[in-house]
Design a protein around this motif. Structure first.
Motif, PDB file in Angstrom:
ATOM      1  N   MET A 131      12.829  -8.523  -3.652  1.00 28.94           N
ATOM      2  CA  MET A 131      12.057  -9.632  -3.089  1.00 28.94           C
ATOM      3  C   MET A 131      11.681  -9.414  -1.763  1.00 28.94           C
ATOM      4  O   MET A 131      11.566 -10.154  -0.667  1.00 28.94           O
ATOM      5  N   GLY A 132      11.653  -8.067  -1.142  1.00 26.18           N
ATOM      6  CA  GLY A 132      11.245  -7.751  -0.018  1.00 26.18           C
ATOM      7  C   GLY A 132      12.364  -7.771   1.066  1.00 26.18           C
ATOM      8  O   GLY A 132      11.956  -7.580   2.263  1.00 26.18           O
ATOM      9  N   TYR A 133      13.576  -7.934   0.389  1.00 28.22           N
ATOM     10  CA  TYR A 133      14.612  -7.978   1.747  1.00 28.22           C
ATOM     11  C   TYR A 133      15.099  -6.503   2.020  1.00 28.22           C
ATOM     12  O   TYR A 133      15.512  -6.412   3.014  1.00 28.22           O
ATOM     13  N   CYS A 134      14.732  -5.422   1.177  1.00 26.21           N
ATOM     14  CA  CYS A 134      15.064  -4.120   1.699  1.00 26.21           C
ATOM     15  C   CYS A 134      14.575  -3.170   0.757  1.00 26.21           C
ATOM     16  O   CYS A 134      13.817  -3.698  -0.296  1.00 26.21           O
ATOM     17  N   ASN A 135      14.643  -1.918   0.777  1.00 31.56           N
ATOM     18  CA  ASN A 135      14.191  -0.642   0.018  1.00 31.56           C
ATOM     19  C   ASN A 135      15.090  -0.764  -1.361  1.00 31.56           C
ATOM     20  O   ASN A 135      16.269  -0.623  -1.331  1.00 31.56           O
ATOM     21  N   ALA A 136      14.366  -0.948  -2.239  1.00 30.91           N
ATOM     22  CA  ALA A 136      14.971  -1.134  -3.593  1.00 30.91           C
ATOM     23  C   ALA A 136      15.668   0.168  -4.018  1.00 30.91           C
ATOM     24  O   ALA A 136      16.997   0.325  -4.491  1.00 30.91           O
ATOM     25  N   ASP A 137      14.934   1.509  -3.735  1.00 28.22           N
ATOM     26  CA  ASP A 137      15.482   2.800  -4.192  1.00 28.22           C
ATOM     27  C   ASP A 137      16.921   2.995  -3.456  1.00 28.22           C
ATOM     28  O   ASP A 137      17.705   3.390  -3.834  1.00 28.22           O
ATOM     29  N   GLY A 159       0.655  -1.249  -0.091  1.00 30.94           N
ATOM     30  CA  GLY A 159      -0.001  -0.004   0.211  1.00 30.94           C
ATOM     31  C   GLY A 159       0.783   1.408  -0.010  1.00 30.94           C
ATOM     32  O   GLY A 159       0.378   2.325  -0.308  1.00 30.94           O
ATOM     33  N   GLN A 160       1.999   1.019   0.385  1.00 35.24           N
ATOM     34  CA  GLN A 160       2.862   2.283   0.339  1.00 35.24           C
ATOM     35  C   GLN A 160       3.748   2.474  -1.012  1.00 35.24           C
ATOM     36  O   GLN A 160       3.858   1.720  -1.909  1.00 35.24           O
ATOM     37  N   PRO A 161       4.089   3.551  -1.462  1.00 30.11           N
ATOM     38  CA  PRO A 161       4.484   3.909  -2.565  1.00 30.11           C
ATOM     39  C   PRO A 161       6.028   3.164  -2.763  1.00 30.11           C
ATOM     40  O   PRO A 161       6.726   3.313  -1.885  1.00 30.11           O
ATOM     41  N   GLY A 162       6.342   2.508  -3.710  1.00 29.77           N
ATOM     42  CA  GLY A 162       7.464   1.800  -3.851  1.00 29.77           C
ATOM     43  C   GLY A 162       7.363   0.419  -3.483  1.00 29.77           C
ATOM     44  O   GLY A 162       8.311  -0.371  -3.590  1.00 29.77           O
ATOM     45  N   TYR A 163       6.305  -0.173  -2.751  1.00 30.54           N
ATOM     46  CA  TYR A 163       6.229  -1.542  -2.449  1.00 30.54           C
ATOM     47  C   TYR A 163       6.336  -2.631  -3.552  1.00 30.54           C
ATOM     48  O   TYR A 163       7.142  -3.348  -3.371  1.00 30.54           O
ATOM     49  N   ALA A 164       5.768  -2.175  -4.796  1.00 28.91           N
ATOM     50  CA  ALA A 164       5.809  -3.308  -5.845  1.00 28.91           C
ATOM     51  C   ALA A 164       7.343  -3.208  -6.372  1.00 28.91           C
ATOM     52  O   ALA A 164       7.950  -4.300  -6.584  1.00 28.91           O
ATOM     53  N   ARG A 165       7.998  -2.137  -6.287  1.00 33.82           N
ATOM     54  CA  ARG A 165       9.392  -2.085  -6.759  1.00 33.82           C
ATOM     55  C   ARG A 165      10.313  -2.791  -5.743  1.00 33.82           C
ATOM     56  O   ARG A 165      11.055  -3.570  -6.155  1.00 33.82           O
ATOM     57  N   ASP A 166      10.107  -2.714  -4.341  1.00 30.80           N
ATOM     58  CA  ASP A 166      10.863  -3.552  -3.532  1.00 30.80           C
ATOM     59  C   ASP A 166      10.744  -4.914  -3.778  1.00 30.80           C
ATOM     60  O   ASP A 166      11.451  -5.603  -3.642  1.00 30.80           O
TER      61      ASP A 166
END
Length: 237
Positions: free
Chosen positions: A128-134, A116-123
């Motif tokens: 694979m959800g291990y960390c913040n992609a950006d 639901g947060q911006p950037g969730y799909a990118r992470d």
């Protein structure tokens, strides 16, 4: 044969996980190739010839050329672009320059975003959800190790490499970084599959050799990939 513990003690290995990805540092040429191929596709089908020089459309009328001048110009420029792209293409290697503990601390300090947060799909896509992609993409300079075997400095990354990479390339590199710390490579299975493939290749290249590799043996890549490219995907958390 594997080294003994005594041999390892006498000469301790000094290495860190690495991954490599092939990239092109001339994205403007990629765009030009796309534009030119699109234009070539819009030309009348009767005016375009195939790879063997044969027309794809109706028979040519008397005095009609095989293809219009513009088609020939496009083909010539495409050939030039491909040559220029090859000059800017290379192997970028990243290395796990952090200890596993340092990596975990960094990942904990830069967690993946909640649904639901911006950037969730990118992470989820990149790490694979291990960390913040950006945050990881912004930190790739600390992992950039070499370009075609030549060592890179962080300034090389910031001034030469990164400015010429697009978002998809940066995301793929970040995925490789996560894989270095989070994905385990089954070396025994990989070596076995690769050995079988090499044996099969040697057998097919030698007419005097009739023995082939087992039918169920396949050559494996070091890690699974979601596409035809050699991108490395980390395991799910």
């Amino acid at each position: 044969m594997s080294k003994t513990l005594a041999e390892l003690r006498a000469n301790p290995p000094k290495s860190r996980p690495e991954r490599s990805v092939t990239v092109c540092l001339a994205p403007h040429l990629v765009a030009e190739v796309q534009q030119l191929t699109d234009e070539l596709d819009t030309l009348p089908r009767a005016a375009v010839v195939d790879a063997d020089g044969e027309r794809n459309g109706p028979p040519r009328r008397v005095g009609q050329s095989a293809e219009p001048p513009r088609a020939a110009e496009i083909r010539a420029r495409l050939a030039e672009c491909l040559d220029e792209m090859a000059e800017h293409e290379g192997e970028l290697r990243v290395r796990a320059n952090l200890t596993d503990g340092e990596w975990r601390n960094w990942a904990n300090a830069h967690p993946a975003r909640d649904e639901g947060q911006p950037g969730y799909a990118r992470d989820q896509e990149v790490t694979m959800g291990y960390c913040n992609a950006d945050a990881l993409i912004d930190s790739l300079g600390k992992y950039a190790h070499s370009w075609n075997g030549d060592p890179l400095t962080e300034s090389d990354w910031a001034e030469v490499i990164e400015p010429n990479l697009g978002g998809p390339d940066l995301k793929q590199i970040a995925t490789h970084v996560v894989a270095m710390f989070e994905s385990r490579l089954d070396f025994r299975q990989w070596r076995s599959a690769l050995s079988a493939n090499l044996s099969r290749s040697s057998a097919s290249a030698s007419p005097a050799t009739s023995t082939s590799a087992p039918a169920d043996s396949t050559a494996g890549s070091p890690e699974p990939s979601k596409s035809a490219t050699t991108s490395t995907e980390p395991a799910s958390p």
